[in-house]
Design a protein around this motif. Structure first.
Motif, PDB file in Angstrom:
ATOM      1  N   GLY A  53       0.768  -1.228   0.000  1.00  0.00           N
ATOM      2  CA  GLY A  53       0.000   0.000   0.000  1.00  0.00           C
ATOM      3  C   GLY A  53       0.803   1.284   0.000  1.00  0.00           C
ATOM      4  O   GLY A  53       0.236   2.374  -0.048  1.00  0.00           O
ATOM      5  N   GLU A  54       2.122   1.205   0.039  1.00  0.00           N
ATOM      6  CA  GLU A  54       2.943   2.413   0.092  1.00  0.00           C
ATOM      7  C   GLU A  54       3.051   3.088  -1.267  1.00  0.00           C
ATOM      8  O   GLU A  54       3.055   2.416  -2.307  1.00  0.00           O
ATOM      9  CB  GLU A  54       4.347   2.089   0.606  1.00  0.00           C
ATOM     10  CG  GLU A  54       4.361   1.638   2.043  1.00  0.00           C
ATOM     11  CD  GLU A  54       5.741   1.270   2.540  1.00  0.00           C
ATOM     12  OE1 GLU A  54       5.920   1.302   3.764  1.00  0.00           O
ATOM     13  OE2 GLU A  54       6.627   0.925   1.731  1.00  0.00           O
ATOM     14  N   LEU A  55       3.153   4.422  -1.244  1.00  0.00           N
ATOM     15  CA  LEU A  55       3.358   5.166  -2.478  1.00  0.00           C
ATOM     16  C   LEU A  55       4.770   4.900  -2.987  1.00  0.00           C
ATOM     17  O   LEU A  55       5.736   4.963  -2.233  1.00  0.00           O
ATOM     18  CB  LEU A  55       3.155   6.664  -2.244  1.00  0.00           C
ATOM     19  CG  LEU A  55       1.752   7.073  -1.822  1.00  0.00           C
ATOM     20  CD1 LEU A  55       1.687   8.577  -1.602  1.00  0.00           C
ATOM     21  CD2 LEU A  55       0.723   6.634  -2.851  1.00  0.00           C
ATOM     22  N   VAL A  56       4.883   4.602  -4.255  1.00  0.00           N
ATOM     23  CA  VAL A  56       6.167   4.291  -4.876  1.00  0.00           C
ATOM     24  C   VAL A  56       6.751   5.585  -5.426  1.00  0.00           C
ATOM     25  O   VAL A  56       6.098   6.283  -6.197  1.00  0.00           O
ATOM     26  CB  VAL A  56       5.984   3.249  -6.004  1.00  0.00           C
ATOM     27  CG1 VAL A  56       7.299   2.973  -6.706  1.00  0.00           C
ATOM     28  CG2 VAL A  56       5.382   1.963  -5.444  1.00  0.00           C
ATOM     29  N   THR A 104       7.821  -5.070  -5.146  1.00  0.00           N
ATOM     30  CA  THR A 104       6.905  -5.294  -6.258  1.00  0.00           C
ATOM     31  C   THR A 104       5.730  -4.325  -6.131  1.00  0.00           C
ATOM     32  O   THR A 104       5.572  -3.664  -5.104  1.00  0.00           O
ATOM     33  CB  THR A 104       6.386  -6.742  -6.297  1.00  0.00           C
ATOM     34  OG1 THR A 104       5.589  -6.983  -5.140  1.00  0.00           O
ATOM     35  CG2 THR A 104       7.524  -7.746  -6.360  1.00  0.00           C
ATOM     36  N   VAL A 105       4.925  -4.250  -7.185  1.00  0.00           N
ATOM     37  CA  VAL A 105       3.792  -3.325  -7.169  1.00  0.00           C
ATOM     38  C   VAL A 105       2.497  -4.045  -7.527  1.00  0.00           C
ATOM     39  O   VAL A 105       2.508  -5.109  -8.130  1.00  0.00           O
ATOM     40  CB  VAL A 105       4.021  -2.141  -8.136  1.00  0.00           C
ATOM     41  CG1 VAL A 105       5.202  -1.295  -7.685  1.00  0.00           C
ATOM     42  CG2 VAL A 105       4.216  -2.610  -9.575  1.00  0.00           C
ATOM     43  N   LYS A 106       1.395  -3.397  -7.131  1.00  0.00           N
ATOM     44  CA  LYS A 106       0.058  -3.892  -7.458  1.00  0.00           C
ATOM     45  C   LYS A 106      -0.798  -2.684  -7.817  1.00  0.00           C
ATOM     46  O   LYS A 106      -0.418  -1.541  -7.571  1.00  0.00           O
ATOM     47  CB  LYS A 106      -0.546  -4.635  -6.261  1.00  0.00           C
ATOM     48  CG  LYS A 106      -0.786  -3.717  -5.058  1.00  0.00           C
ATOM     49  CD  LYS A 106      -1.421  -4.458  -3.914  1.00  0.00           C
ATOM     50  CE  LYS A 106      -1.686  -3.490  -2.754  1.00  0.00           C
ATOM     51  NZ  LYS A 106      -2.347  -4.165  -1.642  1.00  0.00           N
ATOM     52  N   ALA A 107      -1.960  -2.936  -8.391  1.00  0.00           N
ATOM     53  CA  ALA A 107      -2.877  -1.846  -8.721  1.00  0.00           C
ATOM     54  C   ALA A 107      -3.277  -1.122  -7.434  1.00  0.00           C
ATOM     55  O   ALA A 107      -3.505  -1.747  -6.405  1.00  0.00           O
ATOM     56  CB  ALA A 107      -4.114  -2.383  -9.437  1.00  0.00           C
ATOM     57  N   GLY A 108      -3.322   0.187  -7.498  1.00  0.00           N
ATOM     58  CA  GLY A 108      -3.688   0.984  -6.332  1.00  0.00           C
ATOM     59  C   GLY A 108      -3.873   2.436  -6.731  1.00  0.00           C
ATOM     60  O   GLY A 108      -3.795   2.775  -7.911  1.00  0.00           O
ATOM     61  N   ALA A 109      -4.099   3.291  -5.761  1.00  0.00           N
ATOM     62  CA  ALA A 109      -4.376   4.700  -6.035  1.00  0.00           C
ATOM     63  C   ALA A 109      -3.137   5.560  -5.830  1.00  0.00           C
ATOM     64  O   ALA A 109      -2.677   5.749  -4.714  1.00  0.00           O
ATOM     65  CB  ALA A 109      -5.505   5.188  -5.136  1.00  0.00           C
ATOM     66  N   ASP A 110      -2.572   6.058  -6.928  1.00  0.00           N
ATOM     67  CA  ASP A 110      -1.440   6.986  -6.890  1.00  0.00           C
ATOM     68  C   ASP A 110      -1.481   7.790  -8.174  1.00  0.00           C
ATOM     69  O   ASP A 110      -1.348   7.244  -9.267  1.00  0.00           O
ATOM     70  CB  ASP A 110      -0.121   6.228  -6.770  1.00  0.00           C
ATOM     71  CG  ASP A 110       1.077   7.149  -6.578  1.00  0.00           C
ATOM     72  OD1 ASP A 110       0.958   8.362  -6.829  1.00  0.00           O
ATOM     73  OD2 ASP A 110       2.141   6.647  -6.187  1.00  0.00           O
ATOM     74  N   SER A 111      -1.660   9.092  -8.065  1.00  0.00           N
ATOM     75  CA  SER A 111      -1.824   9.934  -9.253  1.00  0.00           C
ATOM     76  C   SER A 111      -0.520  10.195  -9.994  1.00  0.00           C
ATOM     77  O   SER A 111      -0.539  10.789 -11.077  1.00  0.00           O
ATOM     78  CB  SER A 111      -2.451  11.272  -8.854  1.00  0.00           C
ATOM     79  OG  SER A 111      -1.584  11.957  -7.959  1.00  0.00           O
ATOM     80  N   ARG A 112       0.617   9.723  -9.488  1.00  0.00           N
ATOM     81  CA  ARG A 112       1.901  10.026 -10.109  1.00  0.00           C
ATOM     82  C   ARG A 112       2.421   8.945 -11.039  1.00  0.00           C
ATOM     83  O   ARG A 112       3.532   9.063 -11.560  1.00  0.00           O
ATOM     84  CB  ARG A 112       2.934  10.305  -9.027  1.00  0.00           C
ATOM     85  CG  ARG A 112       2.569  11.504  -8.164  1.00  0.00           C
ATOM     86  CD  ARG A 112       3.382  11.552  -6.903  1.00  0.00           C
ATOM     87  NE  ARG A 112       3.129  10.313  -6.170  1.00  0.00           N
ATOM     88  CZ  ARG A 112       4.011   9.736  -5.378  1.00  0.00           C
ATOM     89  NH1 ARG A 112       5.174  10.251  -5.195  1.00  0.00           N
ATOM     90  NH2 ARG A 112       3.699   8.608  -4.746  1.00  0.00           N
TER      91      ARG A 112
END
Length: 129
Positions: A53-56, A104-112
């Motif tokens: 859940g962290e912003l990348v 790794t990453v997953k779908a989530g909310a980040d506008s950047r």
């Protein structure tokens, strides 16, 4: 970039002026180059492998173990099109955040950021804006 016979891809399109030096969390090793990173809360100018859940903020570009100085440092690319390891269902147009499998990453909310290309079932090109 256009590739003859393969169309257009943003994979590998980086902006060298968007590379920044950070202190690296002690758990990061040279094998983590290319993985997603996030800011380590409470530690000035420090990144760690992105977790659930962290912003990348970008991907780890380089690694230096400065044992003599007692720190690890590395460069983080914060803008460009990066190949990232994904988990779960992702689609072109999704934004991403860190996953429970660190780095790794997953779908989530980040506008950047946005997924701009799916490469395999576990990799995608993520464009960091």
């Amino acid at each position: 970039m256009a590739i003859i016979g393969a169309g257009v891809t943003l994979r590998g399109q980086t902006q060298p002026e968007s590379r920044y030096t950070f202190v690296l969390d002690a758990a990061i090793v040279v094998g983590d180059i290319g993985k997603a990173v996030s800011i380590k809360a409470g530690s000035a100018n420090t990144v760690k492998l992105a977790a659930a859940g962290e912003l990348v903020v970008g991907r780890l570009y380089s690694f230096e173990d400065r044992t003599v100085e007692g720190i690890k440092v590395g460069t983080v690319e914060t803008r460009g099109g990066f190949v990232m390891t994904t988990t779960g269902v992702v689609a072109v147009g999704d934004s991403v955040v860190g996953d429970a499998i660190v780095g790794t990453v997953k779908a989530g909310a980040d506008s950047r950021n946005r997924i701009v290309e799916i490469l395999t079932g576990t990799t995608a090109v993520v464009l960091f804006l």
